[in-house]
Design an enzyme around this catalytic site. Structure first.
Site: not given
Ligand code: AMP
Length: 212
Positions: A13, A87, A126, A159, A170
């Site tokens: 994404k 989400r 990554r 990360r 996740r």
């Molecule tokens: P991402 O970079 O999109 O994989 O997001 C990293 C982390 O941020 C996720 O594993 C969640 O802990 C948090 N996060 C990001 N977006 C959301 C969301 N819409 N709702 C809840 N937690 C989020």
């Protein structure tokens, strides 16, 4: 125009969102990036969110909804690309309500379909540039100099939540809490599925067709 990107962690994404946002002059709102910026700046929100993120759990809905609502208004662009939000069904419903109040709605939701086996392979290797956010991968997309960004020379970071235990969590959280969001948009009637296992260029073409 308002576009929502849906898909598991590692589905591509973020990579696609950066290109599409540039091409179509969209404001790219990536909630993961916004949260990581809060963590880096050690704000109260960042400190509260960090433990959830490191474990691979979702940050509570009220925090996320507040964060996005404040950013939906007024960006100087031709629209918004939401990457990583909603989400949960509660987030999707809150987004619908906020948009209805503003007399608008989600134009397209795009689901990046990728098998779990491929997701694990992608997440494991990554790395990201903390300065310009350019993504890299040990196997598919190596930097020219080990662990340095090709564009700005910064040291690449891995990360905390790409470690195996957090990755497993996740994917579990995605399956239980985020897949119902697909059904939500299917009912609304704006969901398009894209095969996220294709090359980056092929996914880009499918996206362009999906958005029209
Ligand atoms: P991402 O970079 O999109 O994989 O997001 C990293 C982390 O941020 C996720 O594993 C969640 O802990 C948090 N996060 C990001 N977006 C959301 C969301 N819409 N709702 C809840 N937690 C989020």
């Amino acid at each position: 125009m308002l576009i929502v990107f849906l898909g598991a962690p590692g589905a591509g994404k973020g990579t696609q969102a950066k290109t599409l946002a540039q091409k179509q002059n969209l404001t790219h709102l990536a909630t993961g990036d916004l949260l990581r910026a809060e963590v880096a700046a050690a704000t109260a929100l960042g400190l509260a969110a960090k433990a959830f993120m490191d474990r691979g759990d979702l940050v509570p809905d009220d925090v996320m909804i507040g964060m996005i609502k404040g950013r939906l208004e007024g960006p100087d662009s031709d629209g918004i690309l939401l990457d990583g939000f909603p989400r949960t069904v509660a987030q999707a419903t809150a987004l619908d309500e906020a948009l209805t109040t503003a007399n608008t709605s989600v134009d397209r939701s795009i689901f990046f379909k990728v098998s779990e086996e491929e997701l694990v392979r992608r997440l494991a290797g990554r790395a990201t540039c903390p300065n310009c956010q350019r993504p890299y991968h040990d196997t598919f997309n190596k930097p020219q100099n080990t662990d340095k960004c090709d564009d700005c020379g910064s040291d690449l970071i891995r990360r905390e939540d790409d470690k195996p235990e957090a990755v497993r969590n996740r994917l579990k959280v995605y399956a239980t809490q985020t897949t119902p969001v697909l059904e939500h948009y299917q009912k609304v009637g704006n969901l398009v599925e894209v095969d996220g296992e294709q090359s980056i260029d092929a996914v880009q073409e499918d996206l362009a067709a999906a958005i029209g």
